[in-house]
Design a protein around this motif. Structure first.
Motif, PDB file in Angstrom:
ATOM      1  N   ASP A  28      35.891  69.999  20.133  1.00 31.00           N
ATOM      2  CA  ASP A  28      34.766  69.493  20.921  1.00 31.00           C
ATOM      3  C   ASP A  28      34.713  70.225  22.257  1.00 31.00           C
ATOM      4  N   PRO A  29      33.518  70.550  22.752  1.00 32.63           N
ATOM      5  CA  PRO A  29      33.407  71.240  24.046  1.00 32.63           C
ATOM      6  C   PRO A  29      33.847  70.343  25.196  1.00 32.63           C
ATOM      7  N   GLN A  30      34.392  70.969  26.236  1.00 31.31           N
ATOM      8  CA  GLN A  30      34.773  70.190  27.422  1.00 31.31           C
ATOM      9  C   GLN A  30      33.551  69.805  28.265  1.00 31.31           C
ATOM     10  N   HIS A  48      40.604  77.135  25.762  1.00 32.60           N
ATOM     11  CA  HIS A  48      41.813  76.809  24.999  1.00 32.60           C
ATOM     12  C   HIS A  48      42.951  76.393  25.930  1.00 32.60           C
ATOM     13  N   THR A  93      35.222  80.609  18.097  1.00 34.42           N
ATOM     14  CA  THR A  93      35.281  79.337  18.821  1.00 34.42           C
ATOM     15  C   THR A  93      33.933  78.627  18.774  1.00 34.42           C
ATOM     16  N   CYS A 152      30.718  74.549  27.506  1.00 35.00           N
ATOM     17  CA  CYS A 152      31.922  75.138  28.088  1.00 35.00           C
ATOM     18  C   CYS A 152      33.126  74.740  27.236  1.00 35.00           C
ATOM     19  N   TYR A 153      34.013  75.714  27.033  1.00 32.86           N
ATOM     20  CA  TYR A 153      35.218  75.406  26.270  1.00 32.86           C
ATOM     21  C   TYR A 153      36.327  76.357  26.706  1.00 32.86           C
ATOM     22  N   LEU A 165      33.134  74.953  17.190  1.00 32.00           N
ATOM     23  CA  LEU A 165      32.503  73.855  17.928  1.00 32.00           C
ATOM     24  C   LEU A 165      31.286  73.329  17.164  1.00 32.00           C
TER      25      LEU A 165
END
Length: 467
Positions: free
Chosen positions: A410-412, A368, A400, A365-366, A404
């Protein structure tokens, strides 16, 4: 980042020997400035008025007033020449310190920016970053140099003047010192108005630099679509706002200058009136009064310099805040954060880049911006040697995802594995030897074609670049 932050704690420490020599010369210059008026008392009190010479000047007894004036003038010129030489050396060393500090600060800022995730750094326009690394860094180091060049000599000079004039006549000195609170009040009022004005001026200057950089980059498009006049009008509006902010800061600084110019005159008038009374009562000699007035006349320069320093400090404070904002940006960790957990297996060295590796994304998951996910619970597996093509509309997250994969961000949530190892646990240098990114927008810089081709491998031989 540690190197950058250390500049704020001890900006002069790397040049401590130059700093020490400069401070010593400042003290010498101040001592010579304090000695400058005394040949005048020698001529007036002992040559013209006829006071007896003290023991340490007994060797001058018997000289005619003209000869005594010649001796005093020669001594005054020697003091003046030595002071001029010391002043030149102080100015030179201060300039050297300022330049060396600027080089270190700019290098630290540039190095810091290379450690910030690109998606965070791109929130600042290129012109804005250029202004902070260039003009703001220079303003900060100039402020440090100005403090070193002003506070030590001027405070030492003022302290010496107070001590010497108190020895001449303490009553007259107390009267003149009553003006000090007025100076302090004026400086406080000016700083209060100047602080916010300088902050706005620096912000407007950054906006103008950012817009200019963007407009120059899109010159071909402006020609093709005949938007030159529109771009010019936009630039003029932004430049006008920057100029208005700069003028407002100038006004906030200059409006109190008349007060600073009048106060020394007020002190001189009081000294002339009360000094005449002191000479009439015999508590002060005529030569002593002339020395006192000479000190009071030369008081304008250090007082004005110290008062102007508050303006420099306020301007430097605005630039310091803008630099500190960059230093607070989060960094990509080149190594795993914290010690490994008990029983954890340390990652083995990466395989050679020539071998195909498996890539797996697990529920990545990511976003902005908070609440606006670009990738939501994405899972994907690419087998060794497999060619995978990702398609989708603009903004779907293709770029994106690639960013990553190479840890430009870095991904959340979730994790990315290469050859069954979480890339968050690999040193960045090792990861980027295995994976590269060819973006849709070219990354071109100043240099030759050979330098562009070999950019990703330092020390590449000509045969490797052009096999």
């Amino acid at each position: 980042p540690g190197r950058c932050l250390s500049l704020g704690r001890a900006p002069l420490w790397p040049d401590r020997w130059i700093t020490g020599l400069g401070l010593w010369l400042m003290v010498v210059d101040t001592a010579l400035a304090l000695a400058a008026p005394w040949p005048m008392q020698l001529v007036v009190d002992y040559g013209l008025v006829g006071h007896p010479f003290p023991d340490w000047l007994s060797w001058l007894t018997g000289l005619r007033p003209v000869a005594l004036a010649g001796v005093a003038s020669t001594a005054g010129l020697l003091v003046l020449g030595a002071g001029a030489t010391a002043g030149y050396l102080v100015t030179f060393l201060t300039g050297v310190l300022s330049e060396r500090m600027t080089v270190r600060l700019r290098a630290g800022l540039v190095g810091h920016m290379f450690q910030i995730p690109p998606h965070i750094a791109t929130t600042y326009p290129l012109g804005e970053l250029t202004t902070r690394v260039g003009a703001d860094a220079r303003q900060v180091t100039d402020t440090v140099a100005a403090v070193a060049d002003t506070v030590v000599p001027d405070l030492t000079l003022l302290s010496g003047m107070i001590v010497i004039t108190a020895m001449l006549d303490w009553r007259l000195t107390l009267v003149v010192l009553c003006l000090a609170p007025l100076y302090a009040l004026t400086a406080r009022l000016r700083n209060r108005a100047l602080r916010e004005a300088q902050r706005r001026a620096r912000a407007r200057s950054g906006e103008l630099a950012a817009q200019a950089a963007d407009q120059l980059a899109r010159r071909p498009a402006a020609h093709v679509f005949d938007q030159g006049s529109t771009e010019l009008a936009s630039h003029v509006r932004t430049a006008g706002r920057a100029a208005e902010a700069a003028v407002a800061a100038l006004d906030a600084s200059a409006r109190y200058r008349p007060v600073h110019d009048v106060l020394p005159g007020l002190g001189l008038a009081a000294a002339l009136v009360l000094g005449t009374v002191e000479v009439s009562t015999g508590r002060l000699t005529l030569g002593g009064l002339l020395v006192f007035v000479a000190y009071l006349s030369s008081l304008t320069a250090p007082v004005r310099s110290l008062a102007g320093l508050s303006t420099v400090l306020t301007r430097g404070s605005a630039s310091r805040d803008r630099i500190a904002e960059l230093l607070r940006l989060p960094l990509l960790q080149p190594y795993p954060a914290g010690p490994p957990a008990a029983g954890a297996v340390m990652p083995r060295p990466c395989a050679a880049a020539s071998r195909s590796l498996a890539i797996r994304l697990e529920r990545v998951c990511y976003e902005h911006h908070p609440g606006e996910p670009v990738l939501d619970d994405l899972s994907l597996e690419v087998s060794p040697g497999e060619l995978t093509c990702l398609t989708g509309p603009s903004g779907a997250g293709k770029s994106t995802l690639l960013s990553l994969l190479i840890r430009l961000a870095d991904p959340q949530a979730g994790r990315i594995l290469v050859d069954s190892r979480d890339i968050a646990g690999l040193p960045l240098s090792e990861l980027r030897r295995l994976i590269t990114l060819v973006p849709q927008d070219p990354w071109l810089h100043t240099g030759t074609i050979v330098q562009h081709i070999g950019y990703g491998r330092s020390g590449a031989t000509p045969s490797q670049i052009n096999p």
